[in-house]
Enzyme design. Sequence first.
Site, PDB file in Angstrom:
ATOM      1  N   GLU A 126       0.853  -1.328  -0.036  1.00 55.99           N
ATOM      2  CA  GLU A 126      -0.042  -0.044   0.108  1.00 55.99           C
ATOM      3  C   GLU A 126       0.815   1.158  -0.067  1.00 55.99           C
ATOM      4  OE1 GLU A 126      -2.749  -0.490  -0.785  1.00 55.99           O
ATOM      5  OE2 GLU A 126      -3.810  -2.353   0.393  1.00 55.99           O
ATOM      6  N   GLU A 179     -17.511  12.184  22.859  1.00 60.90           N
ATOM      7  CA  GLU A 179     -16.254  12.698  22.570  1.00 60.90           C
ATOM      8  C   GLU A 179     -15.825  12.684  21.115  1.00 60.90           C
ATOM      9  OE1 GLU A 179     -13.540  13.467  24.975  1.00 60.90           O
ATOM     10  OE2 GLU A 179     -15.403  13.883  26.165  1.00 60.90           O
TER      11      GLU A 179
HETATM   12  P1  13P Z   1       0.863  -5.572   3.012  1.00 62.56           P
HETATM   13  O1  13P Z   1       1.453  -6.507   3.556  1.00 62.56           O
HETATM   14  O2  13P Z   1       1.697  -5.411   1.727  1.00 62.56           O
HETATM   15  O3  13P Z   1       1.151  -4.050   3.759  1.00 62.56           O
HETATM   16  O4  13P Z   1      -0.595  -5.448   2.816  1.00 62.56           O
HETATM   17  C1  13P Z   1      -1.483  -5.563   4.170  1.00 62.56           C
HETATM   18  C2  13P Z   1      -2.817  -4.892   3.594  1.00 62.56           C
HETATM   19  O5  13P Z   1      -3.446  -4.652   4.523  1.00 62.56           O
HETATM   20  C3  13P Z   1      -3.221  -4.473   2.374  1.00 62.56           C
HETATM   21  O6  13P Z   1      -4.173  -3.959   2.058  1.00 62.56           O
HETATM   22 ZN    ZN Z   2      -5.349  -3.577   4.473  1.00 63.09          ZN
END
Ligand code: 13P
Ligand code: ZN
Length: 281
Positions: A126, A179
């Site tokens: 990501e 909150e």
């Molecule tokens: P990564 O292990 O590549 O960070 O991906 C995990 C994830 O949550 C993808 O949306």
């Molecule tokens: Zn994710």
Amino acid sequence: MSTSVMNSKGYIAGIEAPFIQQMSEITHHMWSLGWDELNGGNVSYLLEEEEVAKYINLREPLRTINLTFPVTELAGKYFIVTGSGKYFRNVIKDPEANLGVLRVTDSGESVEVLWGLRNDAVPTSELASHFMSHIERLKVDPNHRIVLHTHATNIIAMTFTHDLDELKFTKALWEMCTECLVVFPDGVGVIPWIVPGSSEIGRATADKMKEYRVVIWPQHGIFVTGGTMDATFGLVETIEKAAIVYNLIGSREIKQKITDRQLADLAAAFHVTPKAGILEL
Ligand code: 13P
Ligand code: ZN
């Protein structure tokens, strides 16, 4: 497992660096909350050159990784990020294998690995969403440092049963705990479902980050930004708490709730400005 590494220039690159400790602690905490199953979730943390230089040799990059999306705006910037496919559960046991310290090259087309990501590991899939979100948040908040993505259980559940209109979604969260309005008067953005790990989801997320600190990914999780780990984590915690209450209520009859007038009074008392177009007074 290695705890500290002395390289040829005599620098100590190890887990004693405060930013490595903070990443280890927060990933462990999120895993223990059940939000980051398997390799779910990723974190990136913008670092100052001086703080990195105290622990890591900046002149001997270990390798270079090309980006599929150029980020010229981030040229020369340093980040610590979680690795792709790495389990949050394991970060605290072996930070060097599960985290990486990166520097964006001058062209913005690649990153140099300065520490970590042992055994040819790569940064989170990501990274596009993270880097593009950093770019947008830095434009509106000079203190911005962190982007955190997690699969917070109740937020995901709420995206199945609640309307995905972001103003309605924000209002439902505000109404769940007193909150909430004080903690995120700017509300939460919501994007449509998009394939994760893509530049497309990165662009859609970053587009929302122009206006919001928080973006919900339906049926997937949440992207949250902030200036410190405490503030960023606290924001997810607060939103997840509201989502828990929302899910606990379910379709049961609501006998009383926080009214729009009360939300407006709350905003006035705490000197926050609720996002426009939500309260009906
Ligand atoms: P990564 O292990 O590549 O960070 O991906 C995990 C994830 O949550 C993808 O949306
Ligand atoms: Zn994710």
